[in-house]
Design an enzyme around this catalytic site. Sequence first.
Site, PDB file in Angstrom:
ATOM      1  N   LYS A   1      26.687  13.904  55.235  1.00 28.78           N
ATOM      2  CA  LYS A   1      25.772  13.211  54.322  1.00 28.78           C
ATOM      3  C   LYS A   1      25.570  11.798  54.831  1.00 28.78           C
ATOM      4  O   LYS A   1      26.451  11.246  55.506  1.00 28.78           O
ATOM      5  CB  LYS A   1      26.383  13.137  52.913  1.00 28.78           C
ATOM      6  CG  LYS A   1      25.383  12.851  51.829  1.00 28.78           C
ATOM      7  CD  LYS A   1      24.661  14.110  51.423  1.00 28.78           C
ATOM      8  CE  LYS A   1      23.857  13.979  50.176  1.00 28.78           C
ATOM      9  NZ  LYS A   1      23.538  15.298  49.634  1.00 28.78           N
TER      10      LYS A   1
HETATM   11  N1  GLU Z   1      20.234  16.832  50.062  1.00 28.00           N
HETATM   12  C1  GLU Z   1      20.235  18.214  49.751  1.00 28.00           C
HETATM   13  C2  GLU Z   1      21.595  18.636  49.219  1.00 28.00           C
HETATM   14  O1  GLU Z   1      22.343  17.847  48.680  1.00 28.00           O
HETATM   15  C3  GLU Z   1      19.720  19.068  50.898  1.00 28.00           C
HETATM   16  C4  GLU Z   1      20.504  19.002  52.172  1.00 28.00           C
HETATM   17  C5  GLU Z   1      19.815  19.719  53.330  1.00 28.00           C
HETATM   18  O2  GLU Z   1      18.761  20.289  53.143  1.00 28.00           O
HETATM   19  O3  GLU Z   1      20.401  19.676  54.420  1.00 28.00           O
HETATM   20  O4  GLU Z   1      21.937  19.780  49.239  1.00 28.00           O
END
Ligand code: GLU
Length: 428
Positions: A118
């Site tokens: 993240k």
């Molecule tokens: N930000 C989204 C999540 O928390 C999507 C992450 C992604 O598509 O890699 O799942």
Amino acid sequence: MVSPQSFSKQPSEVSFMKASESTSLYFNQAADKLKMAEWMRKLLITPKREVTVQVAFERDNGDIETVLGYRVQHDNARGPMKGGLRYHPAVDLDEVRALASLMTWKTAVTELPYGGAKGGIAIDPKTLSKKELERLTRCFVDQIHEIVGPDTDIPAPDMGTNHEVMSWFRNQWEKYHGFNPAVITGKPVEEYGAKGREEATGRGVGILAVKLLKRINVRPDQCRTAIQGFGNVGSHAAKFLFESAFPVIAVSDLSGAYYNPKGLNINELWSYSLKNGNRLDGFEGAERLPAEALLEMDVDLLIPAALGDVITKHNADKIRAKTIIEAANGPVDPEADAILSNKKILILPDILANAGGVTVSYFEWVQNRQHYRWTLDRVRQELEKTLSDAFENVWQQSAIHDVSLRTAAFMLAISRVQRATELAGGAV
Ligand code: GLU
């Protein structure tokens, strides 16, 4: 250029604070059930790499503004690391660390061939012009481009970022490394994005709501639903549920909660929000209540689809919903989780509930790598299949071990990551 590695923390310096403490607690509840050894827990919970970078960008008036950017790469035992980029003033290393580990468990519970990561920047994107947002994003890429890539770590949208930000990110990354749209997902459909990615998280929440209701023998038209948040996730979930005959009796955003005991017309709210700069402020087709009122409404299904930690020990006692689907990441903290489970409130945990986004991100990555485009129908069908299979597995696991859906989801996820870690050898 500042090297991102020069800011890296060693795992021994990692201090677990609030947000990561919550995820560790959920992790440990499942690890206890699995009787996992202490050393394995430490190995699985410690992030592979944490990077903090300086992001210094030019404001439109010529001033230079300096903010902090983060990328936490939690685990790659099951594949390249995957996870969104969040632009929000509350972003800090601890929050990003917690969200990175949630991505590891999310990709594992849905059996996507990824690990978890993240990233984020501590800034309020609403205070920036479009050009400033672009310069901010490009500066961030300058700092982290060496550690992300289609085979290592693939970012995506999250709170405060969108397909345009993904496009700038890709363009800047390609200046260093050459053409490779699979470096990031959630791109505009015209620019190697996948059809259906934008709606995917909200649609996934809807698909899972239908599955869950079937399991507990409740008809959709009898399931009075309240949704906190009308951003990308909340609005698409509301639309799917409205089209599936759920009476959505309340939705909220920062401006307030909009309530109609007979059910809101979500199409009206959609068009109003589109015309009104993605805000519900001023909508007159419903009774308006304070935003906080939504969480405590007497409903069958509550969907928190905004920020984390909105249900804590301070309000858990007042929650009257029978079922909660965690569309946001970490909306229920562990103390509240214990209170709600004593009240026999059924919770579908975030690592499954909001996995629709990363699932369609995976489809986008696959299409980019194959230079082949799927139809929207195919994306929707495969999304439904992936989430339904994951849901059934979690449901069975919960029944077999007599544990909550959260603990069941974590048990499945962490045992898969453990297995992959052991199979790869090296560290173990
Ligand atoms: N930000 C989204 C999540 O928390 C999507 C992450 C992604 O598509 O890699 O799942």
